[in-house]
Design a protein around this motif. Structure first.
Motif, short mmCIF file in Angstrom:
data_model
loop_
_atom_site.label_atom_id
_atom_site.label_comp_id
_atom_site.label_asym_id
_atom_site.label_seq_id
_atom_site.Cartn_x
_atom_site.Cartn_y
_atom_site.Cartn_z
N GLY A 182 -71.43 11.31 -21.76
CA GLY A 182 -70.93 11.94 -20.53
C GLY A 182 -71.35 11.32 -19.22
O GLY A 182 -71.38 12.02 -18.21
N ASP A 183 -71.64 10.03 -19.15
CA ASP A 183 -72.06 9.42 -17.90
C ASP A 183 -70.84 9.04 -17.08
O ASP A 183 -69.95 8.34 -17.57
N GLY A 184 -70.79 9.47 -15.83
CA GLY A 184 -69.67 9.12 -14.95
C GLY A 184 -68.63 10.23 -14.87
O GLY A 184 -68.83 11.34 -15.37
N GLU A 185 -67.52 9.91 -14.22
CA GLU A 185 -66.44 10.89 -14.00
C GLU A 185 -65.12 10.33 -14.54
O GLU A 185 -64.91 9.12 -14.58
N LEU A 186 -64.23 11.25 -14.91
CA LEU A 186 -62.89 10.89 -15.38
C LEU A 186 -61.88 11.54 -14.44
O LEU A 186 -61.99 12.73 -14.15
N LYS A 187 -60.92 10.76 -13.94
CA LYS A 187 -59.98 11.27 -12.94
C LYS A 187 -58.56 11.48 -13.48
O LYS A 187 -57.67 11.85 -12.75
N ARG A 188 -58.35 11.19 -14.77
CA ARG A 188 -57.01 11.36 -15.32
C ARG A 188 -57.08 12.01 -16.70
O ARG A 188 -58.09 11.96 -17.37
N ALA A 189 -55.97 12.60 -17.10
CA ALA A 189 -55.90 13.29 -18.39
C ALA A 189 -55.71 12.27 -19.51
O ALA A 189 -54.78 11.47 -19.48
N LEU A 190 -56.60 12.31 -20.48
CA LEU A 190 -56.51 11.42 -21.63
C LEU A 190 -56.71 12.22 -22.90
O LEU A 190 -57.50 13.17 -22.94
N LYS A 191 -55.99 11.81 -23.95
CA LYS A 191 -56.27 12.37 -25.27
C LYS A 191 -57.27 11.42 -25.92
O LYS A 191 -56.98 10.24 -26.12
N VAL A 192 -58.47 11.92 -26.22
CA VAL A 192 -59.53 11.08 -26.75
C VAL A 192 -59.72 11.38 -28.23
O VAL A 192 -60.05 12.51 -28.60
N ARG A 193 -59.50 10.37 -29.09
CA ARG A 193 -59.69 10.50 -30.53
C ARG A 193 -60.78 9.53 -30.97
O ARG A 193 -60.52 8.33 -31.10
N VAL A 194 -62.01 10.04 -31.15
CA VAL A 194 -63.15 9.20 -31.53
C VAL A 194 -63.98 9.91 -32.60
O VAL A 194 -63.68 11.04 -32.99
N HIS A 195 -65.06 9.24 -33.06
CA HIS A 195 -65.86 9.78 -34.16
C HIS A 195 -66.90 10.79 -33.72
O HIS A 195 -67.25 11.70 -34.47
#
Length: 148
Positions: free
Chosen positions: A115-128
């Motif tokens: 969780g380091d930093g900021e996200l400014k757009r909507a993303l679908k995140v598929r990770v482990h």
């Protein structure tokens, strides 16, 4: 004082000893290693743990504890701020898209988002793996998280 007046302190700099360069050098033939024997050979010597034939300390002491290295999983780490570096046309962050974008170098045992930093757009995140703070930041930006 000028640049050309500067010199190293007397005796602080010595030339490297060039051994094995002919008998006239005084260090030719055996190259200061004496004659024959284990120490005259390339790579010769006994090594730091040798104790004269006595069982070395590292073998005398009992082995204790649990070693996790054969089972440990190592994840490629991606921070939330790194997801911003994905091209604008990409709507889904998967291990393959992260690899293609050069955000990670290799997959290892999977991808973990921190969780380091900021996200400014909507993303679908598929990770482990996803940390709680990363999941909250992705959701706050209007995205979704799916654990593979």
């Amino acid at each position: 004082m000028r640049m050309h007046d500067l010199h190293p302190a007397p005796g602080s700099r010595r030339e490297r000893r060039r051994v094995g360069r002919g008998i006239g050098s005084g260090m030719g033939k055996t190259a200061t290693k004496g004659s024959k024997g284990q120490l005259a050979r390339s790579g010769g010597g006994k090594g730091p743990a040798f104790e004269g034939g006595q069982t070395p300390l590292y073998r005398r002491l009992p082995k204790r504890g649990f070693k996790n290295f054969p089972f440990k999983k190592e994840y490629a780490i991606v921070n939330v701020e790194d997801l911003e570096r994905l091209p604008q046309d990409v709507r889904e962050a998967t291990p393959e898209t992260l690899l293609a974008a050069g955000i990670i170098r290799d997959l290892k045992d999977g991808v973990k988002v921190l969780g380091d930093g900021e996200l400014k757009r909507a993303l679908k995140v598929r990770v482990h793996r996803v940390s709680e703070s990363a999941a909250q930041k992705i959701a706050a930006a209007g995205g979704t998280v799916e654990v593979i």
